[in-house]
Every structure is written in C-alpha cells, then in structure tokens.
Design a protein around this motif. Sequence first.
Motif, PDB file in Angstrom:
ATOM      1  N   LEU A  31       0.840  -1.201   0.000  1.00  0.00           N
ATOM      2  CA  LEU A  31       0.000   0.000   0.000  1.00  0.00           C
ATOM      3  C   LEU A  31       0.875   1.250   0.000  1.00  0.00           C
ATOM      4  CD1 LEU A  31      -2.795   1.347   0.243  1.00  0.00           C
ATOM      5  CD2 LEU A  31      -2.619   1.079   2.722  1.00  0.00           C
ATOM      6  N   ASP A  32       0.693   2.093  -1.005  1.00  0.00           N
ATOM      7  CA  ASP A  32       1.451   3.344  -1.117  1.00  0.00           C
ATOM      8  C   ASP A  32       0.487   4.526  -1.035  1.00  0.00           C
ATOM      9  OD1 ASP A  32       3.153   5.426  -1.632  1.00  0.00           O
ATOM     10  OD2 ASP A  32       4.098   4.516  -3.396  1.00  0.00           O
ATOM     11  N   LEU A  33       0.589   5.278   0.065  1.00  0.00           N
ATOM     12  CA  LEU A  33      -0.252   6.461   0.296  1.00  0.00           C
ATOM     13  C   LEU A  33       0.606   7.717   0.425  1.00  0.00           C
ATOM     14  CD1 LEU A  33      -2.659   4.936   2.976  1.00  0.00           C
ATOM     15  CD2 LEU A  33      -3.141   5.249   0.542  1.00  0.00           C
ATOM     16  N   SER A  34       1.830   7.668  -0.049  1.00  0.00           N
ATOM     17  CA  SER A  34       2.758   8.782   0.129  1.00  0.00           C
ATOM     18  C   SER A  34       2.306  10.029  -0.630  1.00  0.00           C
ATOM     19  CB  SER A  34       4.164   8.376  -0.333  1.00  0.00           C
ATOM     20  OG  SER A  34       4.149   8.004  -1.701  1.00  0.00           O
ATOM     21  N   MET A  35       2.747  11.182  -0.112  1.00  0.00           N
ATOM     22  CA  MET A  35       2.463  12.489  -0.710  1.00  0.00           C
ATOM     23  C   MET A  35       0.966  12.723  -0.882  1.00  0.00           C
ATOM     24  SD  MET A  35       5.648  13.123  -3.329  1.00  0.00           S
ATOM     25  CE  MET A  35       5.352  14.893  -3.392  1.00  0.00           C
ATOM     26  N   ASN A  36       0.270  12.628   0.247  1.00  0.00           N
ATOM     27  CA  ASN A  36      -1.142  12.961   0.298  1.00  0.00           C
ATOM     28  C   ASN A  36      -1.379  13.885   1.492  1.00  0.00           C
ATOM     29  OD1 ASN A  36      -2.928  11.707  -1.869  1.00  0.00           O
ATOM     30  ND2 ASN A  36      -1.628   9.969  -1.323  1.00  0.00           N
ATOM     31  N   HIS A  37      -2.548  13.781   2.131  1.00  0.00           N
ATOM     32  CA  HIS A  37      -2.908  14.735   3.172  1.00  0.00           C
ATOM     33  C   HIS A  37      -3.331  14.035   4.474  1.00  0.00           C
ATOM     34  CE1 HIS A  37      -3.512  19.094   3.589  1.00  0.00           C
ATOM     35  NE2 HIS A  37      -4.482  18.821   4.431  1.00  0.00           N
ATOM     36  N   PHE A  38      -2.801  12.869   4.731  1.00  0.00           N
ATOM     37  CA  PHE A  38      -3.158  12.115   5.935  1.00  0.00           C
ATOM     38  C   PHE A  38      -2.525  12.746   7.178  1.00  0.00           C
ATOM     39  CE2 PHE A  38      -3.657   9.016   2.544  1.00  0.00           C
ATOM     40  CZ  PHE A  38      -4.832   8.366   2.886  1.00  0.00           C
ATOM     41  N   THR A  39      -3.314  12.834   8.240  1.00  0.00           N
ATOM     42  CA  THR A  39      -2.783  13.316   9.525  1.00  0.00           C
ATOM     43  C   THR A  39      -2.612  12.172  10.515  1.00  0.00           C
ATOM     44  OG1 THR A  39      -5.032  13.811  10.286  1.00  0.00           O
ATOM     45  CG2 THR A  39      -3.815  15.605   9.237  1.00  0.00           C
ATOM     46  N   THR A  40      -3.122  11.004  10.167  1.00  0.00           N
ATOM     47  CA  THR A  40      -2.940   9.816  10.992  1.00  0.00           C
ATOM     48  C   THR A  40      -3.039   8.583  10.110  1.00  0.00           C
ATOM     49  OG1 THR A  40      -3.713   8.643  12.986  1.00  0.00           O
ATOM     50  CG2 THR A  40      -5.394   9.526  11.524  1.00  0.00           C
TER      51      THR A  40
END
Length: 334
Positions: A180-189
Amino acid sequence: MTENHCTGAVNAVKEVWEERIKKHNEELKREKEFQQKLVRIWEERVSLTKLKEKVTREDGRVILKIEKEEWKTLPSSLLKLNQLQEWQLHRTGLLKIPEFIGRFQNLIVLDLSRNTISEIPRGIGLLTKLQELILSYNKIKTVPKELSHCASLEKLELAVNRDICDLPQELGNLLKLTHLDLSMNHFTTIPSAVLNMPALEWLDMGSNRLEQLPDTIERMQSLHTLWLQRNEITCLPETISKMNNLGTLVLSNNKLQDIPVCMEEMVNLRFVNFRDNPLKLEVMLPPSESTDEEEERELFGLQFMHVYIQESRRRAGMCVEQINSSFHLAFSVS
C-alpha cells in the motif's frame, strides 16, 4: 360574411403551412440525428481500430498499453475488448475512469498512473479478479468503499494525489492486500482501515502530515517495511516494539526528539533511518575500519539507534545517581 370567409381561408392556409414547416423541421432534426449517429459510429470504429493497435500480449496476458498519447476519455467501443487483463495508460490526460469499468471482469492489473483522474467510480468494486490498482500521480480526493469488494487486490498505489486524507473503514476487509502506497497525500494519521489489513507487508506514508502514530500500530503484525519520512511525528509509541516482523523503518525528516528504549527489543529490525530529526542527544559512533562500513552505517542507522539508546540509559542512570546523592546529602545535613 365574405370577410369572415376570407379570414377562415387564410387561417386554414396558415395552419397547413405551419404543419408542413413543423414536419420539415422534424425531418431535418431526424436527418441531423442520423448523421450524428453515423459520425459517432464512425468515430467509435476509428477509436476501436486505434485501441486494437495498442493491444499486446506479454507473459500470456492481453494488455492495453498507451503512453504519452491524448486519450481524455475512453470510448464505449472499448467494451469490445473485454478480454483485456491489464490496462497500462500513462500520461494520456485521462480525466476519468469509465463507468463501464466493472464490465472488464478479466482485469488483473489496472495501471492509470500519471493522468488527471479526479475520482474512482463505484463500479471498481465489480473487478473481483483485480490484483493491482495503480492510480498514483492523479487528482483523486476520495476512495469509494466499494473498492473493498476487490477481494483479490494485493497492491494499491495512490501516491501523489495530494488531497486524499482518509480511507473508508471497509478497506480493512482487503484480506490479500500486501502493498500500500499512500505517500504524498494529506493524511494526519494512519487510517484505521490500514491498521486492520491483516496481510499488509509494505506501507509507505511518507510526505504526509502525520503528527503521531497510534498506539494500536502493533496490530500490523505482518508489516515488514514502513516508510514514514517527511512527516511531523514528534514521538513513537512504545507499542512499536511489538511489531515483530518489522525489518525496515524509515523516519527521516520528522520532529522526533527521542528514540524509545523499547526499540532495542526489535530483533528483526535491519534497516532504520533517523536522519534529520531534532534528537535531544548528540551521539558519536565509534570510528569504522573502512569507508564502505561508514556509508553502510549512515545508510542503515541501526548501530546509531543502539548507541543512542545506550547513551540515553547511561545519562538516565547518571541523573538517578545525582538525585540519590542529593537526597542522601540533604538527609545527612538535616
């Protein structure tokens, strides 16, 4: 009487002409629609011919491969190629995934990275054979819960969409997802859906806005690689030491001030990076015997972590001794 008769005749003629004009306009409209239909049929045939030229076979798979050609939309004639097992459409300017995507029941890989897609249609959930979904470098803001129906999904990449800040709870039902790649987004947790993915082995949440890691992070027992670089993490929970399979942990460019002593218990940890954090202690590693060792040590940082923890313990011990000495001194004086 004559005047009324003339008026009636004029009205009758007017009605006849209006009726003829109406019929003529309707005929023109039908002819125009027919011509447009012919144009659409012709355009779809041309598009289908062009698409067929982009179909290849590799490793036994039927693949649609388009690179650096403008395809802002995909024509419905594509449905005639429903035997496709893989789509690779890169840098085409594609604006949306077609609503009919769910009819491609043979799809194993859907790679639409580096386009301008703004949303994922709910029909994606019909792709029960899909193993890889790659939508990095797009403009997606939300992920539909229907994605959780893709029971065969093993790899999901949503990097560099910038605005994704959460995932539906239902995605925790992706029992086969390992990457799972969620890099360079807007997640705070870290989303709870991610913590619930039982097979997850590789997770990249670098370059988000993470401020802390949840105490429940230990639930990711299958995880062996965790990328958390370029966030705003200030401390690590002690439960991180219970991630028994974690071998790679990247925490560079965060706001960490300390390394938890409990991390010394992580015997399977082989690669760790704490570079560019405002750590409280300045730790010097012993000189190495060769340049290669020096580079390797700086890259992995595992020795640094152990030396830091030892120094932290030593200073904590000195602090306790000073407190005890002050206490005894005060007691003897009194």
